[in-house]
Write a protein that holds these residues in place. Structure first.
Motif, short mmCIF file in Angstrom:
data_model
loop_
_atom_site.label_atom_id
_atom_site.label_comp_id
_atom_site.label_asym_id
_atom_site.label_seq_id
_atom_site.Cartn_x
_atom_site.Cartn_y
_atom_site.Cartn_z
N ALA A 28 28.29 43.22 46.53
CA ALA A 28 29.33 42.25 46.19
C ALA A 28 30.71 42.79 46.60
CB ALA A 28 29.29 41.94 44.70
N GLN A 29 30.92 44.08 46.39
CA GLN A 29 32.18 44.70 46.82
C GLN A 29 32.33 44.64 48.33
OE1 GLN A 29 31.47 48.52 45.05
NE2 GLN A 29 32.64 48.06 43.19
N ALA B 282 33.26 41.14 49.28
CA ALA B 282 34.65 40.86 48.90
C ALA B 282 35.62 41.50 49.88
CB ALA B 282 34.92 41.36 47.48
N LEU C 195 39.09 43.43 45.40
CA LEU C 195 37.93 43.43 44.49
C LEU C 195 38.20 42.66 43.20
CD1 LEU C 195 36.78 47.15 44.80
CD2 LEU C 195 35.96 45.16 46.10
N VAL D 295 35.58 40.24 42.05
CA VAL D 295 34.21 40.73 41.86
C VAL D 295 33.94 40.93 40.37
CG1 VAL D 295 32.59 42.61 42.35
CG2 VAL D 295 34.20 41.85 44.11
#
Length: 211
Positions: free
Chosen positions: A37-38, A41, A205, A208
């Motif tokens: 996910a990071q 992003a 981030l 996130v």
């Protein structure tokens, strides 16, 4: 080319990061769900940057961190010189009181200037800097590559930034970092000097989910 823009990021989170297990260069862990996910992003925030080349360490977590960019067709290269420090006997272990004392002793020695002190059966900061120098020389020798994206590791990043910015390795802990943070440097080709433009930026981030 009068200057080269260099974006340096730490890899995204792994389960080893989350569980407090020492990775170093000897543990080749994948990104976990948060790490991916990071990575996404960061890609969404920086996909507009026309990276000419991507450099990663030889460890899978750095490749996975920049994989969305590579999927665009941006050329990439793996360099062992960008690998994380070898933490020796501590790799793959969960820190306990003894381990904390071990690391505290290392950090205190390094901060006092004993940067030639290696981890047990591993590397010293000076060892890491010695293998980083030819890797960076290779990156800087490509005159048509700017900007470039470099994906690497926390301790190795601290060591790299120290010597690129002409700071003693004893002060490397001044360069804070977290998973998928960004440092941006500008390399002036005429003077062969670096300036620090962005430090430990994680604004990308914010969206996130971190829990």
């Amino acid at each position: 080319m009068a200057h080269k823009d260099i974006y340096i990021i730490r890899h995204g989170e792994t389960d080893y990061n989350r569980r407090g297990i020492v990775q170093g260069s000897g543990v080749d862990a994948d990104l976990n769900e948060m790490g991916r996910a990071q990575a996404l992003a960061f890609f969404q925030a920086y996909q507009h940057v026309p990276f000419a080349k991507i450099y990663t360490s030889t460890l899978i977590r750095t490749y996975q961190t920049v994989e969305p960019f590579i999927e665009l067709g941006i050329p990439f290269e793996k360099l062992a010189g960008l690998n994380e420090i070898s933490w020796g006997i501590m790799e793959g272990k969960i820190p306990n009181t003894l381990a904390d004392d071990y690391f505290r002793n290392l950090i205190e020695n390094w901060s006092a200037g004993n940067t030639a002190m290696p981890t047990e059966q591993g590397e010293s900061p000076e060892d890491v800097a010695a293998r980083q120098r030819p890797a960076m020389a290779h990156i800087l020798a490509q005159p048509d590559e700017s900007p470039v994206l470099v994906a690497m590791h926390g301790r190795a990043m601290r060591i790299l930034l120290s010597w690129l910015l002409n700071k003693p390795l004893a002060r490397m802990d001044e360069f804070e970092h977290s998973n998928l943070c960004l440092y941006k440097l500008t390399y002036q080709t005429n003077s062969a000097t670096f300036t620090l433009d962005i430090a430990n930026d994680t604004a990308h981030l914010l969206a996130v989910n971190t829990f």
